[in-house]
Design a protein around this motif. Structure first.
Motif, PDB file in Angstrom:
ATOM      1  N   GLN A   1       0.811  -1.211   0.000  1.00  0.00           N
ATOM      2  CA  GLN A   1       0.000   0.000   0.000  1.00  0.00           C
ATOM      3  C   GLN A   1       0.849   1.269   0.000  1.00  0.00           C
ATOM      4  O   GLN A   1       0.305   2.372  -0.035  1.00  0.00           O
ATOM      5  CB  GLN A   1      -0.922   0.002   1.225  1.00  0.00           C
ATOM      6  N   GLY A   2       2.159   1.108   0.039  1.00  0.00           N
ATOM      7  CA  GLY A   2       3.054   2.256   0.122  1.00  0.00           C
ATOM      8  C   GLY A   2       3.573   2.702  -1.235  1.00  0.00           C
ATOM      9  O   GLY A   2       3.705   1.918  -2.169  1.00  0.00           O
TER      10      GLY A   2
ATOM     11  N   ARG B   1       4.057  -3.541   4.727  1.00  0.00           N
ATOM     12  CA  ARG B   1       3.549  -3.063   3.445  1.00  0.00           C
ATOM     13  C   ARG B   1       2.168  -2.418   3.588  1.00  0.00           C
ATOM     14  O   ARG B   1       1.523  -2.126   2.603  1.00  0.00           O
ATOM     15  CB  ARG B   1       3.457  -4.241   2.470  1.00  0.00           C
ATOM     16  N   HIS B   2       1.737  -2.157   4.817  1.00  0.00           N
ATOM     17  CA  HIS B   2       0.349  -1.781   5.038  1.00  0.00           C
ATOM     18  C   HIS B   2       0.201  -0.527   5.904  1.00  0.00           C
ATOM     19  O   HIS B   2       1.075  -0.176   6.685  1.00  0.00           O
ATOM     20  CB  HIS B   2      -0.413  -2.931   5.715  1.00  0.00           C
ATOM     21  N   HIS B   3      -0.964   0.129   5.736  1.00  0.00           N
ATOM     22  CA  HIS B   3      -1.496   1.154   6.639  1.00  0.00           C
ATOM     23  C   HIS B   3      -0.547   2.334   6.829  1.00  0.00           C
ATOM     24  O   HIS B   3      -0.093   2.631   7.924  1.00  0.00           O
ATOM     25  CB  HIS B   3      -1.861   0.536   7.997  1.00  0.00           C
TER      26      HIS B   3
ATOM     27  N   ALA C   1      -2.275  12.681   8.608  1.00  0.00           N
ATOM     28  CA  ALA C   1      -3.017  11.538   9.120  1.00  0.00           C
ATOM     29  C   ALA C   1      -2.270  10.259   8.780  1.00  0.00           C
ATOM     30  O   ALA C   1      -1.887  10.042   7.625  1.00  0.00           O
ATOM     31  CB  ALA C   1      -4.416  11.514   8.526  1.00  0.00           C
ATOM     32  N   LEU C   2      -2.068   9.401   9.770  1.00  0.00           N
ATOM     33  CA  LEU C   2      -1.205   8.232   9.637  1.00  0.00           C
ATOM     34  C   LEU C   2      -1.953   6.949   9.956  1.00  0.00           C
ATOM     35  O   LEU C   2      -3.016   6.960  10.564  1.00  0.00           O
ATOM     36  CB  LEU C   2       0.012   8.372  10.560  1.00  0.00           C
ATOM     37  N   GLY C   3      -1.354   5.831   9.543  1.00  0.00           N
ATOM     38  CA  GLY C   3      -1.902   4.521   9.843  1.00  0.00           C
ATOM     39  C   GLY C   3      -1.081   3.792  10.889  1.00  0.00           C
ATOM     40  O   GLY C   3       0.013   4.228  11.272  1.00  0.00           O
ATOM     41  N   ASP C   4      -1.612   2.662  11.345  1.00  0.00           N
ATOM     42  CA  ASP C   4      -0.951   1.903  12.421  1.00  0.00           C
ATOM     43  C   ASP C   4       0.083   0.913  11.905  1.00  0.00           C
ATOM     44  O   ASP C   4       0.679   0.183  12.684  1.00  0.00           O
ATOM     45  CB  ASP C   4      -1.988   1.175  13.270  1.00  0.00           C
ATOM     46  N   ARG C   5       0.291   0.874  10.599  1.00  0.00           N
ATOM     47  CA  ARG C   5       1.237  -0.002   9.902  1.00  0.00           C
ATOM     48  C   ARG C   5       0.846  -1.469   9.938  1.00  0.00           C
ATOM     49  O   ARG C   5       1.660  -2.341   9.621  1.00  0.00           O
ATOM     50  CB  ARG C   5       2.671   0.194  10.420  1.00  0.00           C
ATOM     51  N   GLY C   6      -0.365  -1.777  10.343  1.00  0.00           N
ATOM     52  CA  GLY C   6      -0.882  -3.131  10.217  1.00  0.00           C
ATOM     53  C   GLY C   6      -0.363  -4.093  11.261  1.00  0.00           C
ATOM     54  O   GLY C   6      -1.103  -4.526  12.149  1.00  0.00           O
ATOM     55  N   SER C   7       0.896  -4.427  11.194  1.00  0.00           N
ATOM     56  CA  SER C   7       1.475  -5.406  12.114  1.00  0.00           C
ATOM     57  C   SER C   7       1.752  -4.828  13.489  1.00  0.00           C
ATOM     58  O   SER C   7       2.103  -5.567  14.405  1.00  0.00           O
ATOM     59  CB  SER C   7       2.776  -5.959  11.521  1.00  0.00           C
TER      60      SER C   7
ATOM     61  N   PHE D   1       3.829  16.654  -0.238  1.00  0.00           N
ATOM     62  CA  PHE D   1       3.375  15.322  -0.611  1.00  0.00           C
ATOM     63  C   PHE D   1       3.846  14.311   0.428  1.00  0.00           C
ATOM     64  O   PHE D   1       4.867  14.489   1.092  1.00  0.00           O
ATOM     65  CB  PHE D   1       3.873  14.924  -2.015  1.00  0.00           C
ATOM     66  N   SER D   2       3.054  13.250   0.574  1.00  0.00           N
ATOM     67  CA  SER D   2       3.391  12.166   1.489  1.00  0.00           C
ATOM     68  C   SER D   2       3.792  10.939   0.682  1.00  0.00           C
ATOM     69  O   SER D   2       3.331  10.734  -0.440  1.00  0.00           O
ATOM     70  CB  SER D   2       2.217  11.846   2.419  1.00  0.00           C
ATOM     71  N   TYR D   3       4.637  10.110   1.289  1.00  0.00           N
ATOM     72  CA  TYR D   3       5.178   8.967   0.565  1.00  0.00           C
ATOM     73  C   TYR D   3       5.766   7.965   1.552  1.00  0.00           C
ATOM     74  O   TYR D   3       5.945   8.254   2.744  1.00  0.00           O
ATOM     75  CB  TYR D   3       6.234   9.418  -0.448  1.00  0.00           C
ATOM     76  N   ASN D   4       6.073   6.783   1.039  1.00  0.00           N
ATOM     77  CA  ASN D   4       6.704   5.727   1.831  1.00  0.00           C
ATOM     78  C   ASN D   4       8.223   5.896   1.734  1.00  0.00           C
ATOM     79  O   ASN D   4       8.813   5.638   0.682  1.00  0.00           O
ATOM     80  CB  ASN D   4       6.264   4.355   1.312  1.00  0.00           C
ATOM     81  N   GLU D   5       8.821   6.315   2.834  1.00  0.00           N
ATOM     82  CA  GLU D   5      10.255   6.636   2.868  1.00  0.00           C
ATOM     83  C   GLU D   5      11.055   5.435   3.379  1.00  0.00           C
ATOM     84  O   GLU D   5      10.857   4.999   4.513  1.00  0.00           O
ATOM     85  CB  GLU D   5      10.487   7.833   3.776  1.00  0.00           C
ATOM     86  N   PRO D   6      11.972   4.895   2.584  1.00  0.00           N
ATOM     87  CA  PRO D   6      12.774   3.757   3.046  1.00  0.00           C
ATOM     88  C   PRO D   6      13.923   4.218   3.935  1.00  0.00           C
ATOM     89  O   PRO D   6      14.422   5.339   3.809  1.00  0.00           O
ATOM     90  CB  PRO D   6      13.302   3.154   1.745  1.00  0.00           C
ATOM     91  N   ALA D   7      14.327   3.341   4.838  1.00  0.00           N
ATOM     92  CA  ALA D   7      15.512   3.581   5.670  1.00  0.00           C
ATOM     93  C   ALA D   7      16.663   2.759   5.129  1.00  0.00           C
ATOM     94  O   ALA D   7      16.472   1.628   4.653  1.00  0.00           O
ATOM     95  CB  ALA D   7      15.236   3.207   7.117  1.00  0.00           C
ATOM     96  N   ALA D   8      17.870   3.297   5.210  1.00  0.00           N
ATOM     97  CA  ALA D   8      19.045   2.574   4.718  1.00  0.00           C
ATOM     98  C   ALA D   8      19.235   1.257   5.457  1.00  0.00           C
ATOM     99  O   ALA D   8      19.714   0.271   4.888  1.00  0.00           O
ATOM    100  CB  ALA D   8      20.278   3.465   4.866  1.00  0.00           C
ATOM    101  N   SER D   9      18.833   1.221   6.727  1.00  0.00           N
ATOM    102  CA  SER D   9      19.019   0.017   7.535  1.00  0.00           C
ATOM    103  C   SER D   9      17.846  -0.954   7.426  1.00  0.00           C
ATOM    104  O   SER D   9      17.833  -1.998   8.075  1.00  0.00           O
ATOM    105  CB  SER D   9      19.204   0.417   8.998  1.00  0.00           C
ATOM    106  N   GLY D  10      16.850  -0.613   6.610  1.00  0.00           N
ATOM    107  CA  GLY D  10      15.687  -1.470   6.431  1.00  0.00           C
ATOM    108  C   GLY D  10      14.437  -0.839   7.015  1.00  0.00           C
ATOM    109  O   GLY D  10      14.502   0.028   7.891  1.00  0.00           O
ATOM    110  N   GLY D  11      13.304  -1.291   6.526  1.00  0.00           N
ATOM    111  CA  GLY D  11      12.043  -0.738   6.981  1.00  0.00           C
ATOM    112  C   GLY D  11      11.714   0.561   6.274  1.00  0.00           C
ATOM    113  O   GLY D  11      12.487   1.085   5.464  1.00  0.00           O
ATOM    114  N   SER D  12      10.539   1.085   6.576  1.00  0.00           N
ATOM    115  CA  SER D  12      10.090   2.319   5.948  1.00  0.00           C
ATOM    116  C   SER D  12       9.003   2.932   6.822  1.00  0.00           C
ATOM    117  O   SER D  12       8.492   2.304   7.758  1.00  0.00           O
ATOM    118  CB  SER D  12       9.546   2.057   4.542  1.00  0.00           C
ATOM    119  N   SER D  13       8.644   4.167   6.481  1.00  0.00           N
ATOM    120  CA  SER D  13       7.537   4.824   7.173  1.00  0.00           C
ATOM    121  C   SER D  13       7.011   5.948   6.302  1.00  0.00           C
ATOM    122  O   SER D  13       7.655   6.370   5.335  1.00  0.00           O
ATOM    123  CB  SER D  13       7.977   5.387   8.529  1.00  0.00           C
TER     124      SER D  13
END
Length: 372
Positions: A88-89, A149-151, A167-173, A108-120
């Motif tokens: 969904q990102g 990959r969610h919320h 406005a943000l989501g809970d990231r699912g997991s 604009f909002s977007y899914n930002e990756p981290a160099a060490s893994g993960g995203s937000s």
């Protein structure tokens, strides 16, 4: 005050016109025409109107384009940051700065990756200069970054008094994070346009909370709009297999997820109760879920009978829900069957209602009275 209203449902009759790019739909307030302005967009997510009549449209697949009033699409605008397109990102909402005429800033909002893994979810602003974004600044980056990959949320709303709500989501997991104040998951945050934190935010000075937080206990907000009279922030969020909610989102309040919800686990199973002291009840909720996305108050003249109504797009049921309000009570709901997954709803400067559809061949649609 009764905060939850029983929906009154209607199904619009869909009549196809001779023009394959337009349809006529019979609604409770008369016939409307749905015109396809453009198509061929890859899962478009957000839409903003420019002063010159063009639209900015985001595609979740990390493209930002101009779309003209007659449907011409530009090549992708250059200068976006690194965006992780996953689940969904991707590239999500887009809005103009309140001072766009002078600053040329877009957000604009977007899914930002981290160099060490993960995203937000992150929010950036940049100067829009033709086909190029310049002076890019990341003004917010939700924490922590996780593998999910969610919320992501994530609607953006400016207020007339100079604040930006994200406005943000809970990231699912990590749904239990929505009830803690040491993460941004499941929150609405409030900032100044340059990313500074207002001293009047409810948790400033609380060492156990993040200063950006405005409200919490949200699942996945994908619709947000300012009430045209009260200027309060209204949001809606996805429930889990039921329990989609509309809320007035106020400072420091807890909207309950996942402790209270009208939804249930996918495949069945109780998540929580529906009420608890100290947690807010929704103004309106949908069970079964319509999968709401995009929302706008209608204030134009083209649809005079819709003035003051709240228009909510739906992904799952492929419709626009028209909510009639008496103050903050929903007194009636009409379901207008569009037949496509609706991702965003906006009122245009011409008073028409514009929709974007969440599809590999995504469209921009324009709603006008059939007599126009």
């Amino acid at each position: 005050m009764q905060r939850t209203t029983q929906s009154v449902l209607t199904t619009a009759a869909l009549i196809f016109s001779l023009n394959t790019q337009a349809t006529t739909i019979e609604t409770e307030q008369g016939a409307i025409q749905v015109t396809t302005i453009t198509e061929g967009l890859q899962h478009p997510w957000g839409l903003a109107f420019l002063p010159d009549g063009r639209m900015l449209v985001t595609e979740r697949t990390a493209q930002l384009r101009y779309v003209t009033a007659d449907g011409e699409k530009s090549e992708p605008i250059q200068g976006l940051p690194d965006i992780l397109v996953s689940g969904q990102g991707g590239l999500l909402d887009v809005v103009l700065a309140p001072d766009f005429a002078d600053s040329k800033h877009i957000y604009f909002s977007y899914n930002e990756p981290a160099a060490s893994g993960g995203s937000s979810t992150a929010v950036a602003r940049a100067v829009l200069n033709g086909q190029q974004l310049e002076q890019l600044e990341v003004i917010f980056s939700a924490q922590p970054k996780i593998e999910s990959r969610h919320h992501f949320g994530s609607r953006l709303v400016f207020t007339d008094d100079g604040y930006l709500y994200i406005a943000l989501g809970d990231r699912g997991s990590r749904r239990d994070d929505a009830q803690t104040l040491d993460t941004h998951h499941g929150k609405v945050v409030r900032l100044y346009p340059d990313g500074r934190i207002p001293a009047s935010n409810p948790y400033v000075g609380n060492d156990d909370a993040l200063d950006e937080i405005w409200s919490y206990g949200h699942r996945n907000i994908q619709g947000a709009a300012l009430h045209p009279v009260t200027q309060q922030l209204w949001t809606h969020e996805h429930g889990p297999q039921g329990g989609d909610e509309v809320n007035i989102t106020e400072a420091g309040k807890n909207y309950g997820w996942p402790v209270i919800t009208y939804g249930e686990e996918y495949g069945g199973g109780v998540i929580g109760k529906t009420h608890k002291e100290g947690m807010e009840q929704p103004l309106h909720q949908w069970t079964p879920s319509i999968a709401p996305s995009g929302m706008a108050f209608y204030t134009g003249d083209l649809f005079s009978d819709w003035q003051g109504n709240l228009l909510v797009g739906a992904l799952r049921y492929q419709l626009v829900a028209r909510l009639v309000l008496d103050g903050d009570t929903v007194t009636h709901e009409e379901r207008i069957d569009i037949g496509m997954r609706i991702r965003d709803v906006r009122q245009g400067p011409d008073g028409a209602v514009y929709l974007i559809t969440d599809e590999p061949n995504g469209k921009v649609l324009k709603l006008t009275p059939a007599s126009e």
